[in-house]
Design an enzyme around this catalytic site. Structure first.
Site, PDB file in Angstrom:
ATOM      1  N   ARG A  15      41.194  32.636  38.707  1.00  0.00           N
ATOM      2  CA  ARG A  15      41.427  32.260  40.374  1.00  0.00           C
ATOM      3  C   ARG A  15      41.004  30.898  40.141  1.00  0.00           C
ATOM      4  NH1 ARG A  15      38.454  28.782  44.070  1.00  0.00           N
ATOM      5  NH2 ARG A  15      37.142  31.040  44.305  1.00  0.00           N
ATOM      6  N   ASP A  16      39.989  30.463  40.549  1.00  0.00           N
ATOM      7  CA  ASP A  16      38.618  29.411  40.346  1.00  0.00           C
ATOM      8  C   ASP A  16      39.064  28.396  39.335  1.00  0.00           C
ATOM      9  OD1 ASP A  16      36.771  27.210  41.590  1.00  0.00           O
ATOM     10  OD2 ASP A  16      35.327  28.479  41.913  1.00  0.00           O
ATOM     11  N   HIS A 208      27.254  31.884  43.919  1.00  0.00           N
ATOM     12  CA  HIS A 208      28.725  31.027  43.963  1.00  0.00           C
ATOM     13  C   HIS A 208      28.201  29.952  43.043  1.00  0.00           C
ATOM     14  CE1 HIS A 208      33.201  30.499  43.672  1.00  0.00           C
ATOM     15  NE2 HIS A 208      32.706  29.006  42.786  1.00  0.00           N
ATOM     16  N   CYS A 241      36.646  22.676  41.996  1.00  0.00           N
ATOM     17  CA  CYS A 241      37.518  23.278  43.597  1.00  0.00           C
ATOM     18  C   CYS A 241      38.524  21.548  43.770  1.00  0.00           C
ATOM     19  CB  CYS A 241      37.060  22.982  44.977  1.00  0.00           C
ATOM     20  SG  CYS A 241      37.839  22.964  46.281  1.00  0.00           S
ATOM     21  N   ASN A 250      32.358  26.041  36.893  1.00  0.00           N
ATOM     22  CA  ASN A 250      31.945  27.104  37.422  1.00  0.00           C
ATOM     23  C   ASN A 250      31.094  27.075  36.249  1.00  0.00           C
ATOM     24  OD1 ASN A 250      34.336  28.055  38.639  1.00  0.00           O
ATOM     25  ND2 ASN A 250      32.940  29.276  39.682  1.00  0.00           N
TER      26      ASN A 250
HETATM   27  P1  HMG Z   1      47.962  23.096  56.988  1.00  0.00           P
HETATM   28  O1  HMG Z   1      48.734  22.306  55.965  1.00  0.00           O
HETATM   29  O2  HMG Z   1      47.012  22.855  57.418  1.00  0.00           O
HETATM   30  O3  HMG Z   1      48.329  24.272  57.192  1.00  0.00           O
HETATM   31  O4  HMG Z   1      47.076  23.823  56.189  1.00  0.00           O
HETATM   32  P2  HMG Z   1      49.936  24.893  57.956  1.00  0.00           P
HETATM   33  O5  HMG Z   1      49.567  26.237  58.572  1.00  0.00           O
HETATM   34  O6  HMG Z   1      50.313  23.556  58.596  1.00  0.00           O
HETATM   35  O7  HMG Z   1      51.033  24.386  57.165  1.00  0.00           O
HETATM   36  C1  HMG Z   1      51.295  24.325  56.472  1.00  0.00           C
HETATM   37  C2  HMG Z   1      52.919  24.384  55.788  1.00  0.00           C
HETATM   38  O8  HMG Z   1      52.239  25.254  54.539  1.00  0.00           O
HETATM   39  C3  HMG Z   1      53.136  25.938  56.193  1.00  0.00           C
HETATM   40  O9  HMG Z   1      54.986  25.425  55.466  1.00  0.00           O
HETATM   41  C4  HMG Z   1      53.447  26.760  56.248  1.00  0.00           C
HETATM   42  O10 HMG Z   1      54.607  27.293  56.038  1.00  0.00           O
HETATM   43  C5  HMG Z   1      52.713  26.453  54.803  1.00  0.00           C
HETATM   44  P3  HMG Z   1      56.234  24.455  55.780  1.00  0.00           P
HETATM   45  O11 HMG Z   1      56.281  24.417  56.573  1.00  0.00           O
HETATM   46  O12 HMG Z   1      54.996  22.931  55.542  1.00  0.00           O
HETATM   47  O13 HMG Z   1      57.011  24.255  54.381  1.00  0.00           O
HETATM   48  N1  HMG Z   1      51.272  27.473  54.389  1.00  0.00           N
HETATM   49  C6  HMG Z   1      51.158  28.280  53.553  1.00  0.00           C
HETATM   50  N2  HMG Z   1      52.010  28.351  52.237  1.00  0.00           N
HETATM   51  C7  HMG Z   1      51.540  29.636  51.562  1.00  0.00           C
HETATM   52  N3  HMG Z   1      50.382  30.265  51.330  1.00  0.00           N
HETATM   53  C8  HMG Z   1      49.688  30.020  52.398  1.00  0.00           C
HETATM   54  C9  HMG Z   1      49.972  28.808  53.513  1.00  0.00           C
HETATM   55  N4  HMG Z   1      49.252  28.545  54.984  1.00  0.00           N
HETATM   56  C10 HMG Z   1      50.704  27.840  55.488  1.00  0.00           C
HETATM   57  N5  HMG Z   1      49.011  30.609  52.890  1.00  0.00           N
HETATM   58  C11 HMG Z   1      45.942  25.644  54.614  1.00  0.00           C
HETATM   59  C12 HMG Z   1      45.998  24.805  55.519  1.00  0.00           C
HETATM   60  C13 HMG Z   1      44.660  26.623  54.564  1.00  0.00           C
HETATM   61  C14 HMG Z   1      47.491  26.673  54.002  1.00  0.00           C
HETATM   62  C15 HMG Z   1      46.207  24.278  53.001  1.00  0.00           C
HETATM   63  O14 HMG Z   1      45.192  23.626  53.710  1.00  0.00           O
HETATM   64  C16 HMG Z   1      46.025  25.238  51.402  1.00  0.00           C
HETATM   65  O15 HMG Z   1      46.223  25.817  51.334  1.00  0.00           O
HETATM   66  N6  HMG Z   1      44.802  24.901  51.269  1.00  0.00           N
HETATM   67  C17 HMG Z   1      44.028  25.801  50.104  1.00  0.00           C
HETATM   68  C18 HMG Z   1      43.098  24.770  49.372  1.00  0.00           C
HETATM   69  C19 HMG Z   1      42.253  25.695  48.358  1.00  0.00           C
HETATM   70  O16 HMG Z   1      43.217  26.235  48.047  1.00  0.00           O
HETATM   71  N7  HMG Z   1      41.081  24.846  47.922  1.00  0.00           N
HETATM   72  C20 HMG Z   1      40.771  25.623  46.906  1.00  0.00           C
HETATM   73  C21 HMG Z   1      39.465  26.753  46.724  1.00  0.00           C
HETATM   74  S1  HMG Z   1      38.667  27.102  47.849  1.00  0.00           S
HETATM   75  C22 HMG Z   1      37.579  26.750  46.794  1.00  0.00           C
HETATM   76  O17 HMG Z   1      37.763  26.449  45.231  1.00  0.00           O
HETATM   77  C23 HMG Z   1      35.933  26.742  46.964  1.00  0.00           C
HETATM   78  C24 HMG Z   1      35.363  28.265  45.755  1.00  0.00           C
HETATM   79  O18 HMG Z   1      35.386  29.035  44.972  1.00  0.00           O
HETATM   80  C25 HMG Z   1      33.899  28.292  46.802  1.00  0.00           C
HETATM   81  C26 HMG Z   1      33.127  27.202  46.503  1.00  0.00           C
HETATM   82  O19 HMG Z   1      33.092  27.263  44.610  1.00  0.00           O
HETATM   83  O20 HMG Z   1      32.276  26.129  46.746  1.00  0.00           O
HETATM   84  C27 HMG Z   1      35.621  29.361  47.031  1.00  0.00           C
HETATM   85 MG    MG Z   2      34.436  27.840  43.352  1.00  0.00          MG
END
Ligand code: HMG
Ligand code: MG
Length: 299
Positions: A15-16, A208, A241, A250
């Site tokens: 994933r990450d 993490h 990220c 990581n």
């Molecule tokens: P948004 O644009 O505010 O969402 O995004 P929305 O609810 O307004 O929906 C917009 C569009 O996205 C719509 O589609 C929804 O259907 C679709 P459209 O009508 O435009 O065709 N949608 C989705 N599609 C699939 N799966 C879903 C989903 N939700 C909405 N779950 C949202 C909000 C959270 C979806 C967006 O900002 C997003 O996907 N962000 C993810 C960012 C991400 O993955 N970042 C990396 C992970 S975090 C990380 O790595 C840190 C970590 O490792 C810890 C660390 O290192 O600190 C965990």
């Molecule tokens: Mg991370």
């Protein structure tokens, strides 16, 4: 304080590790093979996919196919990220048995990463927690930017403690504390853990740590001294990220396992098999192996 006898490794490579890969979307079959190899190396917790918007993170667009394609072994958790109800529903439909919500201690990072404020993110997580727990699915909680934010710089340990507590109170069984951009140092890591563990016992916390500044192993050692015993790692040091500028890999699973072996701390992981799993994905991606141990072992 004495170091723990055992550490649980949470492998986040599929994933990450892969979410940040530029270039063509990695074949689903390659992701599944990596997960199988990690399981074969003794990893018992593998974060395998992320049910986020494919427009935001194209590499995770095949989350359901990855989950469905895994030949699941008993005793292994194949978890996935779910930022909202849409993600949770898709994850449940694909048969995911454990999910994670991800928040942050920084307002700006939360906005860039999941397009809402911290308060809104917690509101979104509430039904995710309720529905998942009602379905018998455990929920892990991430708090990002615990040792620094790419947009706001320093983050107060008290803010990390506050967001962690809210997620814990909502029902997350474990809080994983992310040094998202790897700017932490051992003293900072200790101070942050001391702040969070005032209200959440250390047994419910995980580290993490990203290795951007080469501090992750030192920070983990400091965390072990504080009594922490769950560590998130990524095979071959892959990761980052997409919404945190400067977030590189990581800490490498191989490097952490090597250090823990040297400390006589049990992990249940077969290091040579783990190195092979890392080499498999590195060769496929055509990139440098981010694990020093893997390089030293001749990969
Ligand atoms: P948004 O644009 O505010 O969402 O995004 P929305 O609810 O307004 O929906 C917009 C569009 O996205 C719509 O589609 C929804 O259907 C679709 P459209 O009508 O435009 O065709 N949608 C989705 N599609 C699939 N799966 C879903 C989903 N939700 C909405 N779950 C949202 C909000 C959270 C979806 C967006 O900002 C997003 O996907 N962000 C993810 C960012 C991400 O993955 N970042 C990396 C992970 S975090 C990380 O790595 C840190 C970590 O490792 C810890 C660390 O290192 O600190 C965990
Ligand atoms: Mg991370």
């Amino acid at each position: 304080m004495s170091l723990p006898d055992k550490v649980r490794i949470v492998e986040v490579g599929p994933r990450d590790g892969l979410q940040n890969e530029k270039g063509p979307v990695i074949d689903t079959a390659i992701k599944i093979e990596l997960i199988h190899r990690l399981a074969n190396a003794g990893l018992t917790y593998i974060e395998s996919a992320s049910f986020v918007s494919p427009k935001w993170v194209p590499q995770m667009g095949d989350a359901a196919d990855v989950i469905r394609g895994i030949n699941r072994q008993p005793g292994i958790t194949y978890a996935a990220l779910t930022p909202n109800m849409k993600g949770l529903e898709a994850a449940l439909e694909a048969g995911v048995k454990e999910v994670a919500v991800f928040g942050a201690a920084s307002e700006s990072f939360t906005q860039k990463n999941i397009n809402c404020s911290i308060a809104e993110s917690l509101e979104r997580f509430q039904p995710v927690l309720e529905t998942a727990l009602a379905a018998g699915v455990k929920v892990r909680g991430y708090v990002s930017t615990t040792l620094g934010c790419p947009y706001e710089g320093e983050i107060a340990p008290a803010k990390v403690a506050e967001v962690s507590q809210l997620l814990f109170d909502m029902g997350c069984y474990e809080i994983s504390l992310g040094d998202t951009i790897g700017t932490g140092t051992p003293l900072k890591a200790k101070r942050m853990l001391e702040a969070v563990s005032k209200s959440i016992p250390m047994g419910f916390l995980a580290a993490h740590f990203h290795d951007t500044y080469g501090q992750a192993l030192a920070n983990l050692y400091a965390a072990l001294e504080e009594g922490l015993a769950v560590i998130d790692t990524s095979v071959a040091g892959l990761g980052g990220c997409p919404y945190a500028k400067g977030a590189s890999g990581n800490v490498a699973t191989e490097d952490v396992v090597y250090m823990l072996n040297g400390l006589e701390i049990e992990t249940g992981i077969d290091l040579p098999k783990l190195v092979e799993a890392g080499q498999y994905i590195i060769e496929h991606l055509g990139r440098h192996n981010g694990s020093k141990v893997a390089l030293a072992c001749g990969s």
